[in-house]
Design a protein around this motif. Structure first.
Motif, PDB file in Angstrom:
ATOM      1  N   SER A  94      45.442  32.518  68.536  1.00 20.02           N
ATOM      2  CA  SER A  94      44.479  33.430  68.383  1.00 20.02           C
ATOM      3  C   SER A  94      42.862  32.932  69.158  1.00 20.02           C
ATOM      4  CB  SER A  94      43.986  33.740  66.879  1.00 20.02           C
ATOM      5  OG  SER A  94      42.615  34.377  66.967  1.00 20.02           O
ATOM      6  N   THR A  95      42.607  33.841  70.037  1.00 21.39           N
ATOM      7  CA  THR A  95      41.360  33.319  70.804  1.00 21.39           C
ATOM      8  C   THR A  95      40.248  32.955  69.845  1.00 21.39           C
ATOM      9  OG1 THR A  95      40.861  35.728  71.092  1.00 21.39           O
ATOM     10  CG2 THR A  95      42.090  34.803  72.951  1.00 21.39           C
ATOM     11  N   GLN A 118      48.571  36.790  72.065  1.00 21.71           N
ATOM     12  CA  GLN A 118      48.156  36.054  71.229  1.00 21.71           C
ATOM     13  C   GLN A 118      49.708  36.090  69.948  1.00 21.71           C
ATOM     14  OE1 GLN A 118      43.657  36.417  69.727  1.00 21.71           O
ATOM     15  NE2 GLN A 118      44.634  38.331  69.848  1.00 21.71           N
ATOM     16  N   ARG A 122      44.381  38.066  64.913  1.00 28.88           N
ATOM     17  CA  ARG A 122      44.095  38.323  63.683  1.00 28.88           C
ATOM     18  C   ARG A 122      42.843  39.376  63.769  1.00 28.88           C
ATOM     19  NH1 ARG A 122      40.565  34.841  61.716  1.00 28.88           N
ATOM     20  NH2 ARG A 122      40.132  33.571  63.318  1.00 28.88           N
ATOM     21  N   GLY A 123      43.103  40.450  62.788  1.00 27.61           N
ATOM     22  CA  GLY A 123      42.299  41.508  62.338  1.00 27.61           C
ATOM     23  C   GLY A 123      41.218  41.473  61.334  1.00 27.61           C
ATOM     24  N   ARG A 124      40.446  42.296  61.032  1.00 24.66           N
ATOM     25  CA  ARG A 124      39.789  42.651  59.919  1.00 24.66           C
ATOM     26  C   ARG A 124      40.480  42.738  58.718  1.00 24.66           C
ATOM     27  NH1 ARG A 124      36.858  47.060  59.257  1.00 24.66           N
ATOM     28  NH2 ARG A 124      35.363  46.233  58.094  1.00 24.66           N
ATOM     29  N   LYS A 189      42.420  54.633  67.421  1.00 22.08           N
ATOM     30  CA  LYS A 189      41.877  53.541  67.634  1.00 22.08           C
ATOM     31  C   LYS A 189      42.216  52.671  68.935  1.00 22.08           C
ATOM     32  CE  LYS A 189      41.077  48.966  65.238  1.00 22.08           C
ATOM     33  NZ  LYS A 189      40.648  48.315  63.795  1.00 22.08           N
TER      34      LYS A 189
HETATM   35  C1  BTN Z   1      40.302  44.897  63.571  1.00 23.95           C
HETATM   36  O1  BTN Z   1      40.856  44.523  62.717  1.00 23.95           O
HETATM   37  O2  BTN Z   1      39.850  45.851  63.877  1.00 23.95           O
HETATM   38  C2  BTN Z   1      39.843  43.421  64.372  1.00 23.95           C
HETATM   39  C3  BTN Z   1      40.530  43.304  65.572  1.00 23.95           C
HETATM   40  C4  BTN Z   1      40.119  41.939  66.222  1.00 23.95           C
HETATM   41  C5  BTN Z   1      41.313  41.805  67.458  1.00 23.95           C
HETATM   42  C6  BTN Z   1      40.640  40.417  68.329  1.00 23.95           C
HETATM   43  S1  BTN Z   1      41.852  40.308  69.583  1.00 23.95           S
HETATM   44  C7  BTN Z   1      40.771  38.979  70.370  1.00 23.95           C
HETATM   45  C8  BTN Z   1      40.348  37.997  68.811  1.00 23.95           C
HETATM   46  N1  BTN Z   1      41.416  37.197  68.509  1.00 23.95           N
HETATM   47  C9  BTN Z   1      41.871  37.583  67.315  1.00 23.95           C
HETATM   48  O3  BTN Z   1      42.627  36.938  66.856  1.00 23.95           O
HETATM   49  N2  BTN Z   1      41.294  38.860  66.821  1.00 23.95           N
HETATM   50  C10 BTN Z   1      40.269  39.366  67.955  1.00 23.95           C
END
Ligand code: BTN
Length: 329
Positions: A94-95, A118, A122-124, A189
């Protein structure tokens, strides 16, 4: 873009890009301070990386094509603002993790990490972020806002606005923002933002703004198809990722700079003009349970204001919003 200007490959590409006519091997050798044979080896290596470099007899080299990658040599010519320290990785978990490690070891504000793929995006709210190789933008940016931790959610809104700017400039259509910072085009989205912070009670050490934009994905996993899409699928045109990335970094630098100098007032009205929720009935699943109401807009600190059926106004600082009746993302 660390040391891009010293990188011999970047110098060759910069010269070829700027040239109106073929550039001789002799000139490139002089530029790099090496032999013509060494230039030839570098040209061969660049071709291996996907650059189309034609050798015109008795004239020199011509750059005929550039690979669609976000490496230093591809990104550097497009960067416009002051944020130029971009770390590029072909593949990473993950960045966010890399940017956090850089921030912990003192990386300056505006330092960015970009990856082609990646493996554990990871997301929210503990979700994963679909991050296939080569199609999209996965980017994490180190910020050091001189603000109290309680104000940091405002930065998530600033980031959403910057992405909306870049999407509008690229797609030629006005996107919508769904609180806190999902960017939607045609109701789907196309971008998610994950804002993470390390702080003390009253002092922020750093914020990592993680931005994922679906640019050229053609096919999403079944479970995402209904809600997510990409700029390619929605506009019918592929997005050149390097100019898009540069556009986004410049937009974020400008929006964030204005937020720091003018305050949240510089963000609020414009953010609300993009909001697809104002006036709608929503259901919010938050840490304190479920809240239902009509969206009034943003509060001064970026919280979402809802009016419930009993007329009471509730502030939402975190949670997942769905339109009542389940419509939308
Ligand atoms: C969401 O759930 O809407 C947020 C998503 C965020 C994704 C970005 S991609 C770059 C950065 N690295 C990650 O692992 N997540 C964020």
């Amino acid at each position: 873009m660390s040391a891009a200007s010293e990188d011999p490959d970047a110098r060759i590409l910069g010269r070829l890009r700027a040239a109106k006519a073929p550039v001789s091997g002799e000139e490139l050798a002089e530029l790099l301070g090496c032999s013509r044979a060494a230039v030839w080896k570098r040209i061969a290596a660049l071709r291996e990386q996907g650059y189309e470099i034609e050798a015109r007899h008795a004239a020199g080299y011509v750059l005929a094509g550039t690979p669609d990658r976000l490496g230093p040599a591809e990104l550097a010519p497009h960067l416009r603002g002051g944020w130029r320290n971009v770390h590029w990785l072909a593949r990473v978990d993950s960045t966010q993790r890399v940017a956090r490690d850089l921030a912990r070891s003192g990386a300056a504000e505006g330092t960015a990490v970009v990856a082609e793929e990646q493996t554990a995006g990871r997301g929210r709210l503990g979700r994963t972020w679909h991050s296939p190789p080569g199609d999209n933008l996965y980017c994490s940016i180190v910020l050091r806002p001189p603000r109290a931790p309680a104000e940091v959610p405002q930065i998530a809104l600033v980031a959403g606005l910057a992405v909306a700017d870049a999407v509008q400039e690229t797609a030629g259509r006005r996107p919508a923002i769904k609180w806190p910072n999902d960017v939607l085009l045609d109701g789907k989205k196309v971008c998610g933002i994950l804002t993470e912070m390390e702080s003390e009670m009253d002092r922020v050490h750093h914020v990592i703004a993680g931005i994922g934009v679906n640019l050229n994905t053609r096919r999403f996993p079944r479970e995402l198809r209904e809600k997510a899409s990409s700029l390619l699928l929605l506009t019918g045109r592929p997005v050149e990722r390097a100019p898009f990335t540069a556009r986004l970094l410049a937009a974020l630098e400008a929006r964030y700079g204005r937020y720091l100098s003018v305050g949240f007032a510089s963000v609020r009205t414009e953010w609300e003009s993009y909001s697809c929720l104002t006036g709608t009935e929503v259901r919010v699943q938050g840490p304190g349970g479920e809240v239902v109401g009509r969206v009034l807009g943003l509060d001064d600190d970026g919280a979402l204001r809802l009016r419930g059926a009993d007329g009471r106004v509730t502030r939402i600082v975190a949670g997942e919003v769905t339109l009542r009746g389940g419509r939308g993302v």
